[in-house]
Design a protein around this motif. Sequence first.
Motif, short mmCIF file in Angstrom:
data_model
loop_
_atom_site.label_atom_id
_atom_site.label_comp_id
_atom_site.label_asym_id
_atom_site.label_seq_id
_atom_site.Cartn_x
_atom_site.Cartn_y
_atom_site.Cartn_z
N ILE A 77 35.82 41.87 42.28
CA ILE A 77 36.82 42.87 42.67
C ILE A 77 37.54 42.46 43.96
N GLY A 78 36.79 41.92 44.93
CA GLY A 78 37.39 41.48 46.19
C GLY A 78 38.44 40.41 45.96
N GLU A 81 41.43 41.82 44.39
CA GLU A 81 42.25 42.48 45.41
C GLU A 81 43.14 41.46 46.12
N GLU A 82 42.48 40.38 46.60
CA GLU A 82 43.20 39.35 47.37
C GLU A 82 44.35 38.75 46.58
N GLY A 84 45.88 40.09 44.02
CA GLY A 84 46.78 41.08 43.42
C GLY A 84 46.47 41.35 41.95
N ILE A 86 44.13 42.77 40.79
CA ILE A 86 43.52 44.09 40.65
C ILE A 86 44.51 45.10 40.08
N SER A 119 41.77 50.99 43.59
CA SER A 119 41.68 50.02 44.69
C SER A 119 42.84 50.24 45.67
N ALA A 120 42.71 49.63 46.84
CA ALA A 120 43.74 49.77 47.88
C ALA A 120 45.10 49.28 47.39
N ARG A 121 45.09 48.14 46.70
CA ARG A 121 46.35 47.59 46.18
C ARG A 121 47.02 48.55 45.21
N GLN A 122 46.22 49.14 44.33
CA GLN A 122 46.79 50.09 43.37
C GLN A 122 47.38 51.29 44.10
N LEU A 154 40.69 53.88 52.19
CA LEU A 154 41.95 53.83 51.46
C LEU A 154 42.86 55.01 51.85
#
Length: 279
Positions: A77-78, A81-82, A84, A86, A119-122, A154
């Motif tokens: 998942i990390g 995230e990095e 994108g 995700i 997630s933060a990106r979402q 978040l």
Amino acid sequence: AKESGRNNFQFYTAAMNERLLERLRIESDLRNALERNEFVLHYQPQIDLETGRTVGMEALIRWQHPSLGMIPPLRFIGLAEETGLIVPIGEWVLRTACAQAAAWQRAGLGPLRVGVNLSARQFAQHDLVNVIAGTLQETGLAPHLLELELTESLVMTDVDRAIGLLGELKALGVQLSLDDFGTGHSSLSYLKRLPIDALKIDQSFVRDITLTPDDAAIVASIISLAHNLRRHVIAEGVETHEQLIYLQNHGCNEMQGYYFSKPVPPDVFERLLRQDTRT
Ligand code: C2E
Ligand code: CA
Ligand code: CA
Ligand code: CA
């Protein structure tokens, strides 16, 4: 001594190389995992502590890697995230989880709320609200049966934006919960401003409630704080009967944890549900 020092160095280098190679391999494989259909969702039941019934489930992603086997989310998942990745992966999770909950509802096994981790990106995507509205429409899931799980960090990164966005999400009719509650930096003064329906007490507090008086006090306080603010409480990581009894005695609404069931594939979850409805 010199000799073994060098050997140790070579040993560590080899081990580090191996780890680096695995990381690179996972990263490149991750790019193709979606189109190759390698992700699966497992579901973990959430039990109403008053009735003992399954009222919901959390959808948790796993990666069925063709050669490395089942990879747990914390290992990719990390990275997702990095890179994108995700974002498309998260949309797949959302669609799959909503479709599953709608199907169980149609099969007469519902109503079951399904929790999906954001997630933060979402959360930073400008079209998040549209994506969620579209997914609900496409899958036919009643909005109140979708629960979006957000972490404190978040939400707290930009509280003003979060309040606006959460308001838009609430307007769709979905449920919102604050995940891993207690581990982040949520200020209690913000909590009352956030349109959050439920707090999920982090498993690190639940783990020691029957051993450490401080953790027991924290859990009892979170429950009464949440109830005073008219929020619902879900305890995570419940593994023992003693923990269950403590939570029940303190009026916790729901529990989730290995004591009842680990996250399981959909067919196993469905069997659990059919047993549940028979009793
Ligand atoms: P989380 O959201 O806090 O999910 C709960 C984790 O606790 C899950 O780990 C679950 O299997 C585990 N758990 C549940 N009950 C117990 C228990 O009684 N004892 C113990 N020791 N553990 C328990 P999992 O499935 O490995 O997921 C880890 C994390 O990965 C999740 O933590 C979440 O942050 C992330 N994750 C999982 N699925 C998704 C996803 O679809 N999207 C995103 N963005 N993150 C995800
Ligand atoms: Ca979660
Ligand atoms: Ca959690
Ligand atoms: Ca967690």
